[in-house]
Design an enzyme around this catalytic site. Structure first.
Site, PDB file in Angstrom:
ATOM      1  N   ASP A 112      79.995  76.739  25.812  1.00 32.06           N
ATOM      2  CA  ASP A 112      80.566  75.404  25.982  1.00 32.06           C
ATOM      3  C   ASP A 112      80.608  74.787  24.593  1.00 32.06           C
ATOM      4  OD1 ASP A 112      81.287  72.831  26.606  1.00 32.06           O
ATOM      5  OD2 ASP A 112      79.607  72.427  27.953  1.00 32.06           O
ATOM      6  N   ASP A 113      81.767  74.876  23.957  1.00 31.05           N
ATOM      7  CA  ASP A 113      81.933  74.408  22.583  1.00 31.05           C
ATOM      8  C   ASP A 113      82.508  72.992  22.610  1.00 31.05           C
ATOM      9  OD1 ASP A 113      82.564  73.991  19.911  1.00 31.05           O
ATOM     10  OD2 ASP A 113      83.207  76.032  19.559  1.00 31.05           O
ATOM     11  N   LYS A 152      76.811  74.166  22.983  1.00 31.42           N
ATOM     12  CA  LYS A 152      76.667  73.622  21.632  1.00 31.42           C
ATOM     13  C   LYS A 152      76.382  72.121  21.715  1.00 31.42           C
ATOM     14  CE  LYS A 152      79.430  76.978  19.075  1.00 31.42           C
ATOM     15  NZ  LYS A 152      80.470  77.167  18.022  1.00 31.42           N
TER      16      LYS A 152
END
Length: 210
Positions: A112-113, A152
């Site tokens: 999950d950026d 992140k």
């Protein structure tokens, strides 16, 4: 210089194993949808840990979404600005979208950026299932949950439905800083990749002791 986090296949295996009991206890998915290409390996490993004795394996569907864009040779990729749908659900296996109505569906990705890809996946899947439910004229609500190996810790561009967060249906095995994560399935030379991972872990361990 971009900070890199090297993740090994053993790391991926262990992260999936650690989170699986919580996913089973609180969500108990009936179907997994892996976002390609980073969600394929975690979904397959996770399925082994989500299998209850005497029960069938949880089916895995795949969708292909692309957000990252290449900046040329020897340059890491950067998040793009638009999600591109490259593959969607296999209706020959599902039968039809109506077979997703009332199901508990776990969406799996590696990271999950910016959250843009996850936002797109959830919205599009919800839209398709709701259209099928409206066409049928009945049916229970489909519940979606999310599993990622790494979240992140950074401001997100995308958003997720409030109920996924508030009802504890967002599962991140590990929260990390805003560094470039190098996954083993992206490695050109897996031995070198594993050496880099081992060196980084040794360096971090030494720094912790000092």
């Amino acid at each position: 210089m971009v900070q890199k986090l090297y993740v090994t296949y053993n790391d991926v295996h262990n992260l999936c194993q650690e989170v699986a009991p919580k996913i089973l206890e609180t969500f108990n998915p009936q179907l997994m949808i892996a976002i390609g290409g980073g969600g394929y390996v975690p979904a397959r490993i996770l399925r082994s840990f989500l299998k209850r004795p005497g029960s069938a394996n949880i089916p895995i569907q795949a969708i292909g979404l692309s957000l990252y864009e290449s900046l040329g040779d020897n340059v890491v990729e950067e998040p793009g600005t638009k999600v591109t749908r490259t593959q969607w659900l296999d209706l020959t296996a599902l039968g039809s979208m109506k077979n997703l109505i009332g199901k508990r569906i776990l969406i799996v990705d590696e990271v999950d950026d910016t959250r843009t890809t996850l936002e797109y996946a959830v919205k599009e899947l919800q839209k398709d299932v709701e259209a099928a439910r409206q066409a049928l004229g009945e049916g229970e609500e489909t519940q979606f949950a999310i599993f990622v190996l790494h979240n992140k810790d950074k401001p997100k561009k995308g958003t997720l439905p409030e109920d996924i967060i508030s009802q504890g249906r967002y599962f991140a095995a590990l929260t990390v800083g805003d560094e470039w994560i190098c996954y083993p399935w992206e490695a050109g030379n897996i031995e070198e990749h594993d050496r880099n991972a081992a060196e980084a872990k040794a360096k971090n361990a030494a720094a912790t002791q000092n």
